[in-house]
Design a protein around this motif. Structure first.
Motif, PDB file in Angstrom:
ATOM      1  N   ASP A 165       0.201  -1.017  -0.050  1.00  0.00           N
ATOM      2  CA  ASP A 165      -0.189  -0.157  -0.085  1.00  0.00           C
ATOM      3  C   ASP A 165       0.717   1.302  -0.186  1.00  0.00           C
ATOM      4  OD1 ASP A 165      -1.993  -1.660   0.289  1.00  0.00           O
ATOM      5  OD2 ASP A 165      -2.841  -0.992   1.749  1.00  0.00           O
ATOM      6  N   ALA A 166       2.220   1.516   0.365  1.00  0.00           N
ATOM      7  CA  ALA A 166       3.354   2.536   0.561  1.00  0.00           C
ATOM      8  C   ALA A 166       3.833   3.026  -0.714  1.00  0.00           C
ATOM      9  CB  ALA A 166       4.040   1.997   1.633  1.00  0.00           C
ATOM     10  N   PHE A 167       3.724   2.015  -1.367  1.00  0.00           N
ATOM     11  CA  PHE A 167       4.259   2.109  -2.851  1.00  0.00           C
ATOM     12  C   PHE A 167       2.840   2.307  -3.758  1.00  0.00           C
ATOM     13  CE2 PHE A 167       7.277  -0.990  -1.136  1.00  0.00           C
ATOM     14  CZ  PHE A 167       7.902   0.501  -0.568  1.00  0.00           C
ATOM     15  N   LEU A 168       1.754   1.894  -3.663  1.00  0.00           N
ATOM     16  CA  LEU A 168       0.271   2.340  -4.475  1.00  0.00           C
ATOM     17  C   LEU A 168       0.085   3.381  -4.093  1.00  0.00           C
ATOM     18  CD1 LEU A 168      -0.893  -1.647  -4.823  1.00  0.00           C
ATOM     19  CD2 LEU A 168       0.164  -0.589  -6.354  1.00  0.00           C
ATOM     20  N   ASN A 169       0.123   3.765  -3.321  1.00  0.00           N
ATOM     21  CA  ASN A 169      -0.584   4.581  -2.644  1.00  0.00           C
ATOM     22  C   ASN A 169       0.493   6.208  -3.069  1.00  0.00           C
ATOM     23  OD1 ASN A 169      -3.313   3.963  -2.356  1.00  0.00           O
ATOM     24  ND2 ASN A 169      -2.113   4.001   0.283  1.00  0.00           N
ATOM     25  N   ASP A 170       1.647   6.251  -3.826  1.00  0.00           N
ATOM     26  CA  ASP A 170       2.642   7.000  -3.537  1.00  0.00           C
ATOM     27  C   ASP A 170       2.925   7.452  -5.259  1.00  0.00           C
ATOM     28  OD1 ASP A 170       5.439   8.344  -3.756  1.00  0.00           O
ATOM     29  OD2 ASP A 170       5.152   7.873  -1.208  1.00  0.00           O
ATOM     30  N   PRO A 171       2.273   8.704  -5.126  1.00  0.00           N
ATOM     31  CA  PRO A 171       2.841   8.625  -6.977  1.00  0.00           C
ATOM     32  C   PRO A 171       4.254   8.836  -6.973  1.00  0.00           C
ATOM     33  CG  PRO A 171       1.177   9.894  -6.165  1.00  0.00           C
ATOM     34  CD  PRO A 171       1.429   9.506  -5.178  1.00  0.00           C
ATOM     35  N   GLY A 172       4.904   9.489  -6.455  1.00  0.00           N
ATOM     36  CA  GLY A 172       5.792   9.105  -6.305  1.00  0.00           C
ATOM     37  C   GLY A 172       7.204   8.657  -6.802  1.00  0.00           C
ATOM     38  N   VAL A 173       6.654   7.809  -5.581  1.00  0.00           N
ATOM     39  CA  VAL A 173       7.632   6.594  -5.985  1.00  0.00           C
ATOM     40  C   VAL A 173       7.056   5.698  -6.869  1.00  0.00           C
ATOM     41  CG1 VAL A 173       7.604   4.222  -5.167  1.00  0.00           C
ATOM     42  CG2 VAL A 173       7.393   6.244  -3.133  1.00  0.00           C
ATOM     43  N   LEU A 174       6.355   5.822  -7.406  1.00  0.00           N
ATOM     44  CA  LEU A 174       5.688   4.807  -9.110  1.00  0.00           C
ATOM     45  C   LEU A 174       6.592   5.808 -10.363  1.00  0.00           C
ATOM     46  CD1 LEU A 174       2.139   4.032  -8.601  1.00  0.00           C
ATOM     47  CD2 LEU A 174       3.675   2.629  -8.390  1.00  0.00           C
ATOM     48  N   ALA A 175       6.240   7.397  -9.807  1.00  0.00           N
ATOM     49  CA  ALA A 175       6.925   8.107 -11.520  1.00  0.00           C
ATOM     50  C   ALA A 175       7.853   7.326 -11.141  1.00  0.00           C
ATOM     51  CB  ALA A 175       6.679   9.272 -10.924  1.00  0.00           C
ATOM     52  N   ALA A 176       8.957   7.265 -10.314  1.00  0.00           N
ATOM     53  CA  ALA A 176      10.583   6.654  -9.328  1.00  0.00           C
ATOM     54  C   ALA A 176      10.710   5.907 -10.204  1.00  0.00           C
ATOM     55  CB  ALA A 176      10.862   7.762  -8.396  1.00  0.00           C
ATOM     56  N   ALA A 177       9.898   4.867 -10.252  1.00  0.00           N
ATOM     57  CA  ALA A 177      10.200   3.279 -10.587  1.00  0.00           C
ATOM     58  C   ALA A 177      10.401   3.498 -11.995  1.00  0.00           C
ATOM     59  CB  ALA A 177       9.208   2.573  -9.575  1.00  0.00           C
ATOM     60  N   ARG A 178       9.293   3.492 -12.312  1.00  0.00           N
ATOM     61  CA  ARG A 178       9.298   3.958 -13.933  1.00  0.00           C
ATOM     62  C   ARG A 178       9.519   4.567 -14.439  1.00  0.00           C
ATOM     63  NH1 ARG A 178       2.902   5.947 -12.569  1.00  0.00           N
ATOM     64  NH2 ARG A 178       1.768   4.195 -12.615  1.00  0.00           N
ATOM     65  N   GLY A 179      10.833   5.379 -13.679  1.00  0.00           N
ATOM     66  CA  GLY A 179      12.162   5.945 -15.011  1.00  0.00           C
ATOM     67  C   GLY A 179      13.279   5.458 -14.590  1.00  0.00           C
ATOM     68  N   ALA A 180      13.159   4.088 -13.999  1.00  0.00           N
ATOM     69  CA  ALA A 180      14.048   3.277 -13.116  1.00  0.00           C
ATOM     70  C   ALA A 180      14.647   1.935 -14.755  1.00  0.00           C
ATOM     71  CB  ALA A 180      13.881   2.711 -12.253  1.00  0.00           C
ATOM     72  N   ARG A 181      15.800   2.094 -14.644  1.00  0.00           N
ATOM     73  CA  ARG A 181      15.717   0.445 -15.587  1.00  0.00           C
ATOM     74  C   ARG A 181      15.820  -0.183 -15.422  1.00  0.00           C
ATOM     75  NH1 ARG A 181      21.835   0.505 -18.254  1.00  0.00           N
ATOM     76  NH2 ARG A 181      20.666  -1.517 -19.498  1.00  0.00           N
ATOM     77  N   ALA A 182      15.897  -0.655 -14.236  1.00  0.00           N
ATOM     78  CA  ALA A 182      15.466  -1.689 -13.123  1.00  0.00           C
ATOM     79  C   ALA A 182      14.643  -0.968 -12.131  1.00  0.00           C
ATOM     80  CB  ALA A 182      16.343  -3.322 -13.437  1.00  0.00           C
ATOM     81  N   VAL A 183      14.029  -2.187 -11.437  1.00  0.00           N
ATOM     82  CA  VAL A 183      12.942  -2.202 -10.163  1.00  0.00           C
ATOM     83  C   VAL A 183      13.187  -3.396  -8.846  1.00  0.00           C
ATOM     84  CG1 VAL A 183      11.333  -1.752  -8.367  1.00  0.00           C
ATOM     85  CG2 VAL A 183      11.955  -0.627 -10.464  1.00  0.00           C
ATOM     86  N   VAL A 184      14.520  -3.463  -8.054  1.00  0.00           N
ATOM     87  CA  VAL A 184      13.905  -4.444  -7.090  1.00  0.00           C
ATOM     88  C   VAL A 184      13.541  -3.620  -6.165  1.00  0.00           C
ATOM     89  CG1 VAL A 184      15.703  -5.441  -5.440  1.00  0.00           C
ATOM     90  CG2 VAL A 184      17.167  -4.745  -7.644  1.00  0.00           C
ATOM     91  N   LEU A 185      12.592  -5.074  -5.509  1.00  0.00           N
ATOM     92  CA  LEU A 185      11.188  -5.076  -5.162  1.00  0.00           C
ATOM     93  C   LEU A 185      11.885  -6.106  -3.962  1.00  0.00           C
ATOM     94  CD1 LEU A 185       8.860  -3.953  -4.055  1.00  0.00           C
ATOM     95  CD2 LEU A 185       7.571  -5.377  -6.014  1.00  0.00           C
ATOM     96  N   GLN A 186      11.915  -5.546  -2.387  1.00  0.00           N
ATOM     97  CA  GLN A 186      11.859  -6.569  -1.495  1.00  0.00           C
ATOM     98  C   GLN A 186      10.558  -7.287  -1.273  1.00  0.00           C
ATOM     99  OE1 GLN A 186      13.247  -4.939   2.257  1.00  0.00           O
ATOM    100  NE2 GLN A 186      13.041  -6.970   3.546  1.00  0.00           N
ATOM    101  N   VAL A 187      10.865  -8.148  -0.619  1.00  0.00           N
ATOM    102  CA  VAL A 187       9.449  -9.076  -0.934  1.00  0.00           C
ATOM    103  C   VAL A 187       8.299  -8.291   0.818  1.00  0.00           C
ATOM    104  CG1 VAL A 187       8.465 -11.426  -0.265  1.00  0.00           C
ATOM    105  CG2 VAL A 187       9.965 -11.731  -2.130  1.00  0.00           C
ATOM    106  N   PRO A 188       7.441  -7.800   0.682  1.00  0.00           N
ATOM    107  CA  PRO A 188       7.675  -7.238   2.277  1.00  0.00           C
ATOM    108  C   PRO A 188       5.887  -8.564   2.438  1.00  0.00           C
ATOM    109  CG  PRO A 188       5.783  -6.434  -0.006  1.00  0.00           C
ATOM    110  CD  PRO A 188       7.006  -6.996  -0.751  1.00  0.00           C
TER     111      PRO A 188
END
Length: 279
Positions: free
Chosen positions: A77-100
């Motif tokens: 929820d923290a990431f899905l509710n944060d437009p800034g994080v989603l925008a930063a993730a979309r601009g990356a070459r790749a995303v490493v997501l730690q399993v929550p």
């Protein structure tokens, strides 16, 4: 281990912000106008008490900007509710997501704080029907809530766990879908992924997550990185951490620098391949 006296100079997290987000992240702030890898996750990704957490170690080795977008106790929820994080993730070459874990997100039974996902906000009508007689005003954190329910009503607790697992698959799938970039899913824990046995209590993170749940993600991550910490690294405990004496109990509950070094090595092996395929 390393202690810092309370009130004396302690670990500087260089808090910073990114455009579109109201949350403070660990710095130094990364430049997001070129090639970079984004790291999303919870307390371990943030690296509380750790001088150089695994995102920084990966950046050091690859010579590539690694933006640490982890924050304490974060769930999907923290990431899905944060437009800034989603925008930063979309601009990356790749995303490493730690399993929550599956406990820190809103679901049909209870709601959590949209940014501080470990904070229990309220029980739903369904929750009150399934657990009648429970005074939910006594709970402020999800782990306290779940630990109490597991002890007081184990059979009904299994129903709640099934709901959390179902919601986790849906929410993480949605997060991967919204990121729109190659996602490497990182399992960083003191135990290997295991099946549904032993889900009748509140154990170690990632709470309630099974290999079957990871396999059910659609779209699937491009890689699943098993960074299960070795017994040798676990044995080193808080060695190399920076914390005050009063923070010692909290420090003992997170991964130490040796574990972060192991995770970085495993991430690098997988991430280098993904980046090479991009050309």
């Amino acid at each position: 281990m390393t202690y810092e006296k309370q009130g004396a100079a302690a670990l500087d997290y260089f808090p910073c912000r990114y455009a579109g987000s109201k949350h403070s992240f660990r710095g130094p702030r990364s430049q997001l106008d070129g090639d970079y890898v984004a790291f999303l996750g919870g307390t371990d990704t943030y690296g509380r008490f750790i001088p150089r957490p695994f995102p920084a170690l990966v950046g050091d080795r690859l010579g590539l900007t690694c933006a640490n977008l982890g924050w304490m106790n974060a769930g999907a929820d923290a990431f899905l509710n944060d437009p800034g994080v989603l925008a930063a993730a979309r601009g990356a070459r790749a995303v490493v997501l730690q399993v929550p874990g599956a406990q820190n997100m809103s679901n049909r039974y209870y709601a959590v704080h949209p940014r501080r996902n470990d904070r229990f906000v309220e029980a739903s009508f369904l929750m009150r029907r399934v657990f009648p007689g429970t005074d939910f005003t006594e709970f402020h954190f999800t782990r306290h809530l779940l630990s109490t329910l597991a002890q007081d009503a184990p059979e009904r607790f299994a129903i709640l766990v099934a709901e959390l697992q179902f919601a986790w698959v849906a929410r993480i799938s949605e997060l991967i879908r919204q990121i729109e970039r190659p996602v490497l899913l990182l399992w960083f824990a003191d135990h290997a992924p295991r099946d549904a046995s032993g889900m009748d209590h509140v154990g170690a993170d990632p709470l309630f997550v099974t290999p079957e749940m990871i396999a059910a993600l659609k779209p699937a991550p491009v890689e699943v990185i098993d960074a299960t910490v070795s017994p040798a690294a676990l044995a080193r405990g808080t060695e190399g951490m920076v914390f005050s004496e009063i923070e010692a109990p909290a420090a003992s509950e997170v991964m130490g620098p040796a574990a972060h070094a192991e995770a970085a090595e495993r991430i690098i092996a997988h991430l280098a391949d993904v980046l090479a395929l991009q050309g």
